[in-house]
Design an enzyme around this catalytic site. Structure first.
Site, PDB file in Angstrom:
ATOM      1  N   ASP A  41      61.675  16.787 128.800  1.00  0.00           N
ATOM      2  CA  ASP A  41      61.695  16.042 127.536  1.00  0.00           C
ATOM      3  C   ASP A  41      62.851  15.050 127.439  1.00  0.00           C
ATOM      4  O   ASP A  41      63.378  14.801 126.354  1.00  0.00           O
ATOM      5  CB  ASP A  41      61.722  17.013 126.335  1.00  0.00           C
TER       6      ASP A  41
ATOM      7  N   LYS B 268      60.861  10.787 129.833  1.00  0.00           N
ATOM      8  CA  LYS B 268      60.322  10.233 131.088  1.00  0.00           C
ATOM      9  C   LYS B 268      59.108   9.349 130.821  1.00  0.00           C
ATOM     10  O   LYS B 268      58.981   8.265 131.377  1.00  0.00           O
ATOM     11  CB  LYS B 268      59.916  11.383 132.041  1.00  0.00           C
TER      12      LYS B 268
ATOM     13  N   ASN C 150      51.377  21.436 131.181  1.00  0.00           N
ATOM     14  CA  ASN C 150      52.608  21.924 130.536  1.00  0.00           C
ATOM     15  C   ASN C 150      53.482  20.745 130.110  1.00  0.00           C
ATOM     16  O   ASN C 150      54.344  20.885 129.250  1.00  0.00           O
ATOM     17  CB  ASN C 150      53.404  22.858 131.479  1.00  0.00           C
TER      18      ASN C 150
ATOM     19  N   GLY D 171      54.492  17.178 128.338  1.00  0.00           N
ATOM     20  CA  GLY D 171      54.136  16.454 127.118  1.00  0.00           C
ATOM     21  C   GLY D 171      54.931  15.170 127.151  1.00  0.00           C
ATOM     22  O   GLY D 171      56.130  15.188 126.941  1.00  0.00           O
ATOM     23  N   HIS D 172      54.284  14.072 127.503  1.00  0.00           N
ATOM     24  CA  HIS D 172      54.992  12.807 127.688  1.00  0.00           C
ATOM     25  C   HIS D 172      54.587  11.832 126.581  1.00  0.00           C
ATOM     26  O   HIS D 172      53.403  11.624 126.345  1.00  0.00           O
ATOM     27  CB  HIS D 172      54.677  12.207 129.064  1.00  0.00           C
ATOM     28  N   THR D 173      55.585  11.275 125.932  1.00  0.00           N
ATOM     29  CA  THR D 173      55.308  10.410 124.787  1.00  0.00           C
ATOM     30  C   THR D 173      55.505   8.938 125.150  1.00  0.00           C
ATOM     31  O   THR D 173      56.506   8.582 125.761  1.00  0.00           O
ATOM     32  CB  THR D 173      56.274  10.745 123.623  1.00  0.00           C
TER      33      THR D 173
ATOM     34  N   GLN E  92      58.563  17.816 133.728  1.00  0.00           N
ATOM     35  CA  GLN E  92      59.652  18.789 133.596  1.00  0.00           C
ATOM     36  C   GLN E  92      60.989  18.132 134.007  1.00  0.00           C
ATOM     37  O   GLN E  92      61.145  16.949 133.816  1.00  0.00           O
ATOM     38  CB  GLN E  92      59.369  20.060 134.420  1.00  0.00           C
TER      39      GLN E  92
HETATM   40  P1  GDP Z   1      59.200  13.526 128.380  1.00  0.00           P
HETATM   41  O1  GDP Z   1      58.545  14.860 128.473  1.00  0.00           O
HETATM   42  O2  GDP Z   1      60.394  13.421 129.265  1.00  0.00           O
HETATM   43  O3  GDP Z   1      58.263  12.378 128.602  1.00  0.00           O
HETATM   44  O4  GDP Z   1      59.749  13.392 126.890  1.00  0.00           O
HETATM   45  P2  GDP Z   1      58.980  13.831 125.534  1.00  0.00           P
HETATM   46  O5  GDP Z   1      58.001  12.790 125.195  1.00  0.00           O
HETATM   47  O6  GDP Z   1      58.515  15.235 125.596  1.00  0.00           O
HETATM   48  O7  GDP Z   1      60.195  13.878 124.539  1.00  0.00           O
HETATM   49  C1  GDP Z   1      60.980  12.768 124.263  1.00  0.00           C
HETATM   50  C2  GDP Z   1      60.870  12.419 122.769  1.00  0.00           C
HETATM   51  O8  GDP Z   1      61.910  11.545 122.417  1.00  0.00           O
HETATM   52  C3  GDP Z   1      59.583  11.698 122.422  1.00  0.00           C
HETATM   53  O9  GDP Z   1      59.235  11.969 121.090  1.00  0.00           O
HETATM   54  C4  GDP Z   1      59.987  10.237 122.602  1.00  0.00           C
HETATM   55  O10 GDP Z   1      59.190   9.334 121.841  1.00  0.00           O
HETATM   56  C5  GDP Z   1      61.395  10.269 122.065  1.00  0.00           C
HETATM   57  N1  GDP Z   1      62.338   9.310 122.660  1.00  0.00           N
HETATM   58  C6  GDP Z   1      62.380   8.823 123.928  1.00  0.00           C
HETATM   59  N2  GDP Z   1      63.476   8.040 124.088  1.00  0.00           N
HETATM   60  C7  GDP Z   1      64.126   8.055 122.902  1.00  0.00           C
HETATM   61  C8  GDP Z   1      65.346   7.453 122.431  1.00  0.00           C
HETATM   62  O11 GDP Z   1      66.071   6.759 123.153  1.00  0.00           O
HETATM   63  N3  GDP Z   1      65.683   7.722 121.125  1.00  0.00           N
HETATM   64  C9  GDP Z   1      64.921   8.493 120.306  1.00  0.00           C
HETATM   65  N4  GDP Z   1      65.326   8.703 119.054  1.00  0.00           N
HETATM   66  N5  GDP Z   1      63.788   9.071 120.736  1.00  0.00           N
HETATM   67  C10 GDP Z   1      63.405   8.849 122.004  1.00  0.00           C
HETATM   68  P1  IMO Z   2      57.957  17.626 130.213  1.00  0.00           P
HETATM   69  O1  IMO Z   2      57.235  17.025 131.404  1.00  0.00           O
HETATM   70  C1  IMO Z   2      60.264  20.988 128.621  1.00  0.00           C
HETATM   71  C2  IMO Z   2      59.385  24.940 130.319  1.00  0.00           C
HETATM   72  C3  IMO Z   2      58.742  25.979 129.419  1.00  0.00           C
HETATM   73  C4  IMO Z   2      59.267  27.256 130.046  1.00  0.00           C
HETATM   74  C5  IMO Z   2      59.269  26.925 131.540  1.00  0.00           C
HETATM   75  C6  IMO Z   2      58.044  27.412 132.292  1.00  0.00           C
HETATM   76  O2  IMO Z   2      57.335  17.292 128.918  1.00  0.00           O
HETATM   77  O3  IMO Z   2      59.406  17.333 130.292  1.00  0.00           O
HETATM   78  P2  IMO Z   2      55.513  26.653 132.377  1.00  0.00           P
HETATM   79  O4  IMO Z   2      54.485  26.554 131.298  1.00  0.00           O
HETATM   80  O5  IMO Z   2      55.747  25.387 133.108  1.00  0.00           O
HETATM   81  O6  IMO Z   2      55.253  27.805 133.318  1.00  0.00           O
HETATM   82  O7  IMO Z   2      56.881  27.044 131.601  1.00  0.00           O
HETATM   83  O8  IMO Z   2      59.359  25.512 131.626  1.00  0.00           O
HETATM   84  N1  IMO Z   2      58.664  23.654 130.401  1.00  0.00           N
HETATM   85  C7  IMO Z   2      59.076  22.514 129.831  1.00  0.00           C
HETATM   86  N2  IMO Z   2      60.115  22.267 129.015  1.00  0.00           N
HETATM   87  N3  IMO Z   2      59.476  19.969 129.015  1.00  0.00           N
HETATM   88  C8  IMO Z   2      58.443  20.194 129.854  1.00  0.00           C
HETATM   89  O9  IMO Z   2      57.700  19.208 130.398  1.00  0.00           O
HETATM   90  C9  IMO Z   2      58.179  21.527 130.275  1.00  0.00           C
HETATM   91  N4  IMO Z   2      57.244  22.101 131.059  1.00  0.00           N
HETATM   92  C10 IMO Z   2      57.573  23.393 131.149  1.00  0.00           C
HETATM   93  O10 IMO Z   2      59.167  25.824 128.091  1.00  0.00           O
HETATM   94  O11 IMO Z   2      60.596  27.492 129.680  1.00  0.00           O
HETATM   95 MG    MG Z   3      57.944  16.401 127.192  1.00  0.00          MG
END
Ligand code: GDP
Ligand code: IMO
Ligand code: MG
Length: 453
Positions: free
Chosen positions: A12, A15, A37, A39-41, A225
């Site tokens: 998170d 990415k 698993n 979750g990319h935004t 991850q």
């Molecule tokens: P990922 O799994 O690495 O793709 O990241 P996620 O999407 O799970 O979580 C990142 C969250 O932070 C999402 O809601 C993005 O829209 C948000 N985000 C990304 N970059 C920034 C930033 O520079 N500032 C803020 N406030 N939010 C961001």
């Molecule tokens: P992105 O790509 C954050 C964590 C889970 C748990 C551990 C194992 O959005 O960054 P799993 O379901 O993979 O067997 O869970 O890894 N986990 C993540 N935490 N971002 C993720 O993906 C994750 N994918 C798995 O919370 O601790």
């Molecule tokens: Mg994520």
């Protein structure tokens, strides 16, 4: 040109957003590990896309590929593709024939095992990721290519489901349902196969990519991850079951290290730490019940709790996949030094600088104190990591960041405090700074250099 985007921390880090920012220059965007698993935004104007399996390049209409290192739940994949189509996108998704299939039985076992594990549970996303990789390693899994061959499929599933049935019922006392039933699983698989075939989605990942690279295509690898969730280099056992770090690109796509290493490897850093799941976290602020080990909620005027709540709410730190509140903490530099080496980072992006704005002081875990000695890197065992006490450095806070004003002014328009914070990180890691994020949207990223150029 090849660019790898990899998480440097615990997932998170933003990415997906960065794949979107630089993905404009990519021809193909490839996931190389993990499954739904993730979750990319991606935020494009007023539209927000949350992608768990379809690579983030789909938002920009790129060719996308789920490499052989991925584990694919076809049901989620098709739902996601359909949802994107309803929103007017035309995702072009290919799936490696060698990728493993997440079956209903894998989700069932993810649930059963997490309960049975007690304190060893990682707090998984319950998507069946671990059980699928387990069957892959045990050579009893079902691959995407097997879905297309009814005889092979029946043979594989007969053994797999019998084995799972016996374990579920005899070891765990589980009442068998459709997840353990051979005929209903085969029927589901036939439906998946039909759609995979009709939409011509199945490819041999390595040759598919090689052909495009030879024709001059730009390829982006989208890590899921983060490095500290990597099965080998992360905080085992509180990790995911794949190689999330850059080494996974080779095994997860069918391209060799000299090919992948000819390009840039960009580590995505969140300006603080967030964590969904259990296990230690030396720079944690406050805690989250059910995730922070031995956590007892502090009082309402507890400074760490207040800060944690503020960062959690400002940063929207609630899981994209499971909606669980994320644990938060200060940036952990030993974790980033570890990620820099493991991934061979050539550059980084630092996201979420806006979330830390308006604090009096911003702290960074510069090093650890362990057995009376200071150390700059993570110990190899998670238990020893849990024994580490963070040694903090302090930075002056910075005022609120207005993304629109900054994007116009560029990097120099950032408040001095934020620039000092970024300069410290870059200096410690000795890498190039490609961009900083000051908000979730594509336009909220201040680009300093494009890794494709
Ligand atoms: P990922 O799994 O690495 O793709 O990241 P996620 O999407 O799970 O979580 C990142 C969250 O932070 C999402 O809601 C993005 O829209 C948000 N985000 C990304 N970059 C920034 C930033 O520079 N500032 C803020 N406030 N939010 C961001
Ligand atoms: P992105 O790509 C954050 C964590 C889970 C748990 C551990 C194992 O959005 O960054 P799993 O379901 O993979 O067997 O869970 O890894 N986990 C993540 N935490 N971002 C993720 O993906 C994750 N994918 C798995 O919370 O601790
Ligand atoms: Mg994520």
């Amino acid at each position: 040109m090849l660019v790898t985007i990899v998480g440097t921390q615990l997932g998170d880090e933003g990415k997906g957003g960065i794949v979107d920012v630089f993905g404009g220059d990519a021809d193909v965007v490839v996931r190389y590990q993990g499954g739904d698993n993730a979750g990319h935004t991606v935020v494009e104007g007023d539209e927000e896309y949350k992608l768990s399996l379809v690579p983030s390049g789909a938002v920009r209409g790129k060719v996308t590929l789920l490499g052989n290192g991925c584990v694919v739940n076809p049901a989620t994949l098709f739902d996601e593709i359909d949802a994107l189509r309803e929103r007017g996108l035309e995702p072009d998704v290919r799936v490696a024939a060698r990728a493993h299939v997440i079956l209903p039985v894998h989700r069932l076992f993810d649930g059963i095992e997490e309960v049975a594990k007690g304190d060893l549970a990682a707090g998984t996303t319950k998507r069946g990721i671990g059980p699928t990789y387990e069957d892959k390693a045990a050579r009893r899994g079902v691959r995407v290519g097997d879905l297309l061959d009814p005889e092979v499929l029946r043979e594989r599933l007969s053994y797999l489901l019998k084995q799972k049935h016996d374990i579920a019922t005899e070891v765990y006392g589980h009442e068998p349902g459709s997840e353990l039933d051979l005929e209903s699983t085969i029927e589901k698989c036939h439906e998946f196969a039909e759609r995979l075939r009709t939409e011509e989605m199945v490819v041999d990942a390595g040759p598919f990519l090689e052909e495009r690279i030879e024709a001059g295509a730009n390829v982006m690898f989208e890590g899921a991850q983060g490095t500290s969730l990597d099965i080998d280099h992360g905080i085992y056992p509180y990790v995911t079951s794949s190689n999330a770090s850059a080494g996974g690109v080779c095994t997860g796509t069918g391209l060799g290290p000299t090919t992948v290493g000819s390009g840039a490897v960009v580590g995505i850093i969140k300006a603080y730490l967030s964590r969904v799941g259990t296990g230690p976290l030396p720079t944690e602020l406050g805690g989250v019940e059910g995730q922070t080990p031995d956590y007892e909620p502090g009082s309402d005027d507890d400074e760490a709790e207040t800060l944690a709540r503020r960062i959690r709410d400002e940063g929207g730190e609630y899981g994209t996949v499971t909606n669980r509140p994320r644990r938060v903490g200060w940036l952990d530099m030993p974790m980033l030094r570890h990620a820099t080496r493991v991934n061979g980072l050539t550059g980084v992006v630092i996201n979420h600088l806006d979330v830390l704005a308006e604090l009096d002081v911003v702290r960074v875990g510069h090093s650890y104190r362990l057995d009376g000695e200071e150390r700059l890197t993570m110990p190899a065992t998670t238990e020893r990591w849990g024994d580490c006490e963070a040694v903090f450095r302090e930075f002056d806070g910075w005022p609120a960041i207005d993304p629109d004003a900054i994007t116009d002014a560029g990097y120099d328009g950032l408040p001095a405090g934020a620039r000092a914070y970024v300069a410290y990180i870059i200096d410690e890691l000795d890498v190039e700074l490609h961009a900083v994020g000051v908000g979730p949207a594509r336009d909220d990223t201040i680009v300093r250099s494009n890794p494709f150029q």
